[in-house]
Design a protein around this motif. Sequence first.
Motif, PDB file in Angstrom:
ATOM      1  N   ASP A   7       7.108   7.144 -25.310  1.00 53.47           N
ATOM      2  CA  ASP A   7       6.947   6.007 -26.019  1.00 53.47           C
ATOM      3  C   ASP A   7       6.731   4.730 -24.936  1.00 53.47           C
ATOM      4  O   ASP A   7       6.682   3.442 -25.533  1.00 53.47           O
ATOM      5  CB  ASP A   7       8.549   5.771 -26.206  1.00 53.47           C
ATOM      6  N   ASN A   8       6.428   4.888 -23.668  1.00 50.46           N
ATOM      7  CA  ASN A   8       6.417   3.709 -22.853  1.00 50.46           C
ATOM      8  C   ASN A   8       5.289   4.046 -21.855  1.00 50.46           C
ATOM      9  O   ASN A   8       4.806   4.996 -21.825  1.00 50.46           O
ATOM     10  CB  ASN A   8       7.667   3.200 -22.102  1.00 50.46           C
ATOM     11  N   ALA A   9       5.086   2.854 -21.043  1.00 49.48           N
ATOM     12  CA  ALA A   9       3.961   2.843 -20.030  1.00 49.48           C
ATOM     13  C   ALA A   9       3.963   4.242 -19.065  1.00 49.48           C
ATOM     14  O   ALA A   9       2.831   4.752 -18.838  1.00 49.48           O
ATOM     15  CB  ALA A   9       3.805   1.750 -19.076  1.00 49.48           C
TER      16      ALA A   9
ATOM     17  N   LYS B 105       0.863  -1.209  -0.047  1.00 51.66           N
ATOM     18  CA  LYS B 105      -0.012   0.075  -0.164  1.00 51.66           C
ATOM     19  C   LYS B 105       0.902   1.267   0.010  1.00 51.66           C
ATOM     20  O   LYS B 105       2.094   1.135   0.500  1.00 51.66           O
ATOM     21  CB  LYS B 105      -0.849  -0.020   1.138  1.00 51.66           C
ATOM     22  N   GLY B 106       0.401   2.291  -0.558  1.00 44.21           N
ATOM     23  CA  GLY B 106       0.883   3.827  -0.381  1.00 44.21           C
ATOM     24  C   GLY B 106       1.999   3.820  -1.533  1.00 44.21           C
ATOM     25  O   GLY B 106       2.864   4.910  -1.291  1.00 44.21           O
ATOM     26  N   ILE B 107       1.931   3.194  -2.550  1.00 44.43           N
ATOM     27  CA  ILE B 107       2.975   3.309  -3.629  1.00 44.43           C
ATOM     28  C   ILE B 107       2.124   3.074  -4.917  1.00 44.43           C
ATOM     29  O   ILE B 107       1.298   2.582  -5.078  1.00 44.43           O
ATOM     30  CB  ILE B 107       4.156   2.479  -3.443  1.00 44.43           C
ATOM     31  N   SER B 108       2.664   3.277  -6.099  1.00 41.91           N
ATOM     32  CA  SER B 108       2.498   3.133  -7.272  1.00 41.91           C
ATOM     33  C   SER B 108       3.520   2.740  -8.151  1.00 41.91           C
ATOM     34  O   SER B 108       4.745   2.965  -8.008  1.00 41.91           O
ATOM     35  CB  SER B 108       1.852   4.198  -8.064  1.00 41.91           C
ATOM     36  N   LEU B 109       3.379   1.792  -9.199  1.00 38.68           N
ATOM     37  CA  LEU B 109       4.308   1.073 -10.069  1.00 38.68           C
ATOM     38  C   LEU B 109       4.386   1.774 -11.273  1.00 38.68           C
ATOM     39  O   LEU B 109       2.988   1.669 -11.869  1.00 38.68           O
ATOM     40  CB  LEU B 109       4.334  -0.247  -9.967  1.00 38.68           C
ATOM     41  N   THR B 110       5.421   1.771 -12.073  1.00 35.77           N
ATOM     42  CA  THR B 110       5.491   2.014 -13.552  1.00 35.77           C
ATOM     43  C   THR B 110       6.705   1.593 -14.172  1.00 35.77           C
ATOM     44  O   THR B 110       7.571   1.171 -13.591  1.00 35.77           O
ATOM     45  CB  THR B 110       5.266   3.689 -13.863  1.00 35.77           C
ATOM     46  N   SER B 111       6.711   1.808 -15.618  1.00 31.98           N
ATOM     47  CA  SER B 111       7.936   1.370 -16.047  1.00 31.98           C
ATOM     48  C   SER B 111       8.208   2.389 -17.279  1.00 31.98           C
ATOM     49  O   SER B 111       7.112   2.688 -18.033  1.00 31.98           O
ATOM     50  CB  SER B 111       7.801   0.012 -16.752  1.00 31.98           C
ATOM     51  N   SER B 112       9.607   2.636 -17.546  1.00 28.90           N
ATOM     52  CA  SER B 112       9.470   3.385 -18.453  1.00 28.90           C
ATOM     53  C   SER B 112      10.661   2.507 -19.921  1.00 28.90           C
ATOM     54  O   SER B 112      11.019   3.268 -20.713  1.00 28.90           O
ATOM     55  CB  SER B 112      10.727   4.703 -18.302  1.00 28.90           C
ATOM     56  N   HIS B 113      10.821   1.410 -19.567  1.00 29.27           N
ATOM     57  CA  HIS B 113      11.612   0.596 -20.414  1.00 29.27           C
ATOM     58  C   HIS B 113      11.355  -0.786 -20.084  1.00 29.27           C
ATOM     59  O   HIS B 113      11.031  -1.460 -18.875  1.00 29.27           O
ATOM     60  CB  HIS B 113      12.997   0.820 -20.292  1.00 29.27           C
ATOM     61  N   PRO B 114      11.502  -1.953 -20.944  1.00 26.95           N
ATOM     62  CA  PRO B 114      11.380  -3.051 -20.597  1.00 26.95           C
ATOM     63  C   PRO B 114      12.008  -3.638 -19.591  1.00 26.95           C
ATOM     64  O   PRO B 114      11.724  -4.868 -18.910  1.00 26.95           O
ATOM     65  CB  PRO B 114      11.489  -4.059 -21.960  1.00 26.95           C
TER      66      PRO B 114
END
Length: 286
Positions: free
Chosen positions: A235-237, A191-200
């Motif tokens: 370009d990414n998520a 809890k209390g975080i978010s996840l993301t990605s800028s590259h595979p």
Amino acid sequence: MKKYKGELMNSIRLIVTDLDFTLLNEHFELSESTKEILSRILESGVEFVPCSSRPLSEIPQWLRQQKKIHWIVTANGGLIVDNQTGETLVSNTLPASKAKALLTLAEPMNPHWSCLIEGHLHSHLAILDDRKALKIAGSYLENILKNRIWESGKDFLDTLPDAQIAKIHFITSRDFPEKKQALIDLLSQEKGISLTSSHPSNLEILHPLANKGDAVRWVMQQLNCTPEEAVACGDNANDLPMLQAVYHSVAVANATDEVLAMARHHALSHREDGAAKMMEQLLGQA
């Protein structure tokens, strides 16, 4: 100096763009052609804002030297910095205690982490030890050797109890995507975080309110700018919230399928200065 129709009609007032694999070329640099286009855009009076997952210390110096660039968004929207004074205007960060707990949780699965603190990435030495397996080489290796603060482990956070962490960045191997997915499955329960990605090959942990979309909306509010007057390139998520915040969404040719599917405009790849050329094209057509 080239004049744009957008300059006269005031139809496009803001351009925001991702850097790596979007505005920067395959050498992680601004090409001379891109610099020329950006110089014309800045001279035209259109507001230009870099919007990157990078820390401020790793934003290309050419961009930081431009007096007509007023804001820089870093840490995937976690921080918005005044480019002229260096003042942090918006900050959505995680406390050091939370960061250490997350690193402890993920350590058996992946020790290849960095923590962004006050504009600098503190990175685990395991990244350098395993750089061949992680395929870290060339100009990227040179860049991180020059700009990172290297730590032997997560306990350095105990010496910075009041530190605010703008993001935690895990590097994973492109050859084993299942390991990245396992890390996502593990951390998504927190809890209390978010996840993301800028590259595979990476995964980034942020404050729940840190994203490029909210950062772009903050900039638009400062300018009293509507989505129809704004362009965003990515370009990414991690770029999706930013692209969704504007009308003129641009995907470079090397973007993920998800980004390509939602973008209103498609540009050439980052190797071909596609983002900069599309910016110029949109201003000319406005």
